[in-house]
Structure formats: C-alpha cells, structure tokens
Design a protein around this motif. Structure first.
Motif, PDB file in Angstrom:
ATOM      1  N   LYS A   1      -2.838  -5.411  -7.906  1.00  0.00           N
ATOM      2  CA  LYS A   1      -2.807  -4.046  -8.431  1.00  0.00           C
ATOM      3  C   LYS A   1      -4.010  -3.738  -9.320  1.00  0.00           C
ATOM      4  O   LYS A   1      -4.300  -2.575  -9.600  1.00  0.00           O
TER       5      LYS A   1
ATOM      6  N   GLY B   1       6.218  -4.266   4.057  1.00  0.00           N
ATOM      7  CA  GLY B   1       5.173  -3.803   3.155  1.00  0.00           C
ATOM      8  C   GLY B   1       4.747  -2.378   3.456  1.00  0.00           C
ATOM      9  O   GLY B   1       5.228  -1.748   4.398  1.00  0.00           O
ATOM     10  N   SER B   2       3.810  -1.881   2.646  1.00  0.00           N
ATOM     11  CA  SER B   2       3.311  -0.518   2.789  1.00  0.00           C
ATOM     12  C   SER B   2       1.796  -0.502   2.757  1.00  0.00           C
ATOM     13  O   SER B   2       1.143  -1.464   2.349  1.00  0.00           O
TER      14      SER B   2
ATOM     15  N   GLY C   1      -2.359  -6.665   6.275  1.00  0.00           N
ATOM     16  CA  GLY C   1      -2.673  -7.007   4.890  1.00  0.00           C
ATOM     17  C   GLY C   1      -2.379  -8.438   4.497  1.00  0.00           C
ATOM     18  O   GLY C   1      -3.030  -8.996   3.615  1.00  0.00           O
TER      19      GLY C   1
ATOM     20  N   GLU D   1      -0.665  -3.832   1.871  1.00  0.00           N
ATOM     21  CA  GLU D   1       0.221  -4.861   1.324  1.00  0.00           C
ATOM     22  C   GLU D   1       0.503  -5.947   2.355  1.00  0.00           C
ATOM     23  O   GLU D   1       0.243  -5.790   3.556  1.00  0.00           O
ATOM     24  N   ASN D   2       1.057  -7.066   1.862  1.00  0.00           N
ATOM     25  CA  ASN D   2       1.591  -8.077   2.767  1.00  0.00           C
ATOM     26  C   ASN D   2       2.677  -7.456   3.646  1.00  0.00           C
ATOM     27  O   ASN D   2       3.393  -6.555   3.225  1.00  0.00           O
TER      28      ASN D   2
ATOM     29  N   HIS E   1      -3.398  -7.810   0.781  1.00  0.00           N
ATOM     30  CA  HIS E   1      -2.428  -8.338  -0.197  1.00  0.00           C
ATOM     31  C   HIS E   1      -2.311  -7.390  -1.406  1.00  0.00           C
ATOM     32  O   HIS E   1      -2.222  -7.843  -2.554  1.00  0.00           O
ATOM     33  N   TYR E   2      -2.335  -6.103  -1.146  1.00  0.00           N
ATOM     34  CA  TYR E   2      -2.439  -5.117  -2.225  1.00  0.00           C
ATOM     35  C   TYR E   2      -1.284  -5.196  -3.215  1.00  0.00           C
ATOM     36  O   TYR E   2      -1.466  -4.939  -4.411  1.00  0.00           O
ATOM     37  N   ASP E   3      -0.114  -5.602  -2.769  1.00  0.00           N
ATOM     38  CA  ASP E   3       1.032  -5.726  -3.678  1.00  0.00           C
ATOM     39  C   ASP E   3       0.823  -6.826  -4.710  1.00  0.00           C
ATOM     40  O   ASP E   3       1.459  -6.820  -5.777  1.00  0.00           O
ATOM     41  N   ASP E   4      -0.078  -7.768  -4.437  1.00  0.00           N
ATOM     42  CA  ASP E   4      -0.395  -8.842  -5.378  1.00  0.00           C
ATOM     43  C   ASP E   4      -1.671  -8.569  -6.172  1.00  0.00           C
ATOM     44  O   ASP E   4      -2.053  -9.384  -7.026  1.00  0.00           O
TER      45      ASP E   4
ATOM     46  N   LYS F   1       0.905   7.093   0.110  1.00  0.00           N
ATOM     47  CA  LYS F   1       1.414   6.151   1.105  1.00  0.00           C
ATOM     48  C   LYS F   1       1.114   6.684   2.506  1.00  0.00           C
ATOM     49  O   LYS F   1       1.317   7.855   2.789  1.00  0.00           O
TER      50      LYS F   1
ATOM     51  N   SER G   1       5.057  -1.460   9.496  1.00  0.00           N
ATOM     52  CA  SER G   1       5.640  -2.228   8.401  1.00  0.00           C
ATOM     53  C   SER G   1       6.632  -3.278   8.865  1.00  0.00           C
ATOM     54  O   SER G   1       7.457  -3.023   9.747  1.00  0.00           O
TER      55      SER G   1
END
Length: 227
Positions: free
Chosen positions: A173, A210-211, A10, A190-191, A168-171, A226, A207
């Motif tokens: 949403k 990240g997830s 990611g 995610e990263n 980059h899913y955590d950034d 998840k 991991s």
C-alpha cells in the motif's frame, strides 16, 4: 489489425491453484484462438532462472486440467537458436511469463535476443500472460524488489503500456504514496487478481479473490478506482 492483449496477474501460487479461475479464463481464450487445433501455451520461466519445476507446474495445470499442449522457452546459461525459438512462438496460442526477478529477466531477454520475438507475438495478436514479474514487465515503470529483496523501488519496464504498475498491491500500500509523490497514473494489481489490457487500455479485471485498481496521483491527491 490484430487485437493486442495482455493478461497481467498480480500474484498467487500456481502450484497451489490460487489463481485457477484466471488460468481457466486464459485457457478458454487460448482455445478460442486455436479453433479446431489443440491449443498450445509457451511458458517463459526466465525470471525464476529457468526453474523447471515451475514449468512442470504450468504443464500440470494447463495440460492436466485444460488439455492444452505446453512448451517452454529456456534462455538462461545457454546459446539460443533464434530460428528454433521463433518456431516455439509461432506454434503458441498464448505466451505465459512466470514470476521471479523482473530486472534479471528483462536483461536476460535482451542478451538472448528473445524480446523481439515476444513483441512480434504481441503485435500478431497472441495472448500475452504473466504472473508477478511476468505481469509488470510490459509497463513503463514497475514497482519491484528485484535488485535487493524487500527493498522496493521503481524500475523501467518494456514500456508497451504507458503507465506505472505494482503487483501484489494488497501487500504494498506504500505504492499509493509513490503514485501521489510522482503524480503518476498507475495500476495496482492485488494477489489473486488479473488485469486484461486490450490495445493498451484496461478491458476487465478477473478475480480469484483479489481486486485491481486504477490509481491517479496526477492532481496531487490519490484517486483510486476499482476496475
């Protein structure tokens, strides 16, 4: 029939060793594939406009830390000898696609004629890996700001994996809203995390902090799981 495998990372800086645990897993799988031979990885830096320092970083990690031979496939601003390029793919135990501009990369692959070589490698069971742009290009649709920086939209990918994806899913949403609005099934990577896909289906996440999430908006509400 060969097992078709993609390892989609990611995000994270290879130079800063932010994804080192994932790279170690890839290196281990490549060595298994190589058997008694010294494993070889082919790096494709098209998305970064063939940035050679990026390849040098890849080489330092995979040769310096994991004793894997590396090569690079350059396609930007040059004539391609398909026979010589095919030889690079034949010798590789894994293909690694770097980050950058995904839309530019796919267009350049089309112009240079290497997309069929990548597809052939995938069908033959070579491990296909990638980070950011190199993670999402295999999917049906990709959430990216490749055309205008910081303006995110959905673009068509190669369509080998029949779902939608965001790196980059955590950034990002806001991707959840797009999934629900369009009633998509999707992955959010995610990263510092990777999703391994075997024969088109999720196999496991890897991991470094990240997830990875499976997202389902097909019912008009968001279901997130998840992996």
């Amino acid at each position: 029939m060969a097992e078709k495998r993609i390892i989609a990372i990611g995000g994270g800086e290879l130079k800063s060793r932010e994804t080192l645990g994932i790279e170690e897993y890839i290196a281990g799988e490549a060595k298994k594939a190589a058997g008694v031979r010294r494993a070889c990885g082919l790096f494709i830096p098209t998305a970064s406009h063939d940035c050679m320092p990026y390849y040098n970083t890849f080489h330092k990690v995979y040769t310096g830390l994991f004793d894997i031979k590396t090569d690079v496939a350059l396609t930007v601003g040059r004539e391609i000898n398909i026979d010589k390029m095919r030889d690079k793919f034949d010798k590789a135990d894994f293909i690694y696609v770097g980050g950058g501009n995904t839309v530019f990369m796919l267009e350049q692959w089309r112009k240079s004629g290497i997309t069929p070589l990548i597809r052939e490698a995938y069908e033959r069971g070579k491990i296909i890996c990638g980070l950011s742009a190199g993670a999402i290009c295999w999917f049906e649709k990709m959430y990216s700001d490749s055309v205008v920086e910081d303006e995110y939209s959905l673009y068509d990918g190669l369509g080998w994996i029949k779902v939608v994806v965001s790196p980059h899913y955590d950034d990002r949403k806001e991707f959840d809203e797009i999934v629900v609005k369009n009633r998509y099934r999707a992955y959010g990577i995610e990263n510092y995390a990777a999703l391994e896909i075997i024969d088109g289906e999720p196999n496991r996440s890897i991991s470094c902090g990240g997830s990875v999430y499976y997202l389902d908006g097909s019912g008009g509400n968001l279901f997130r799981k998840k992996i």
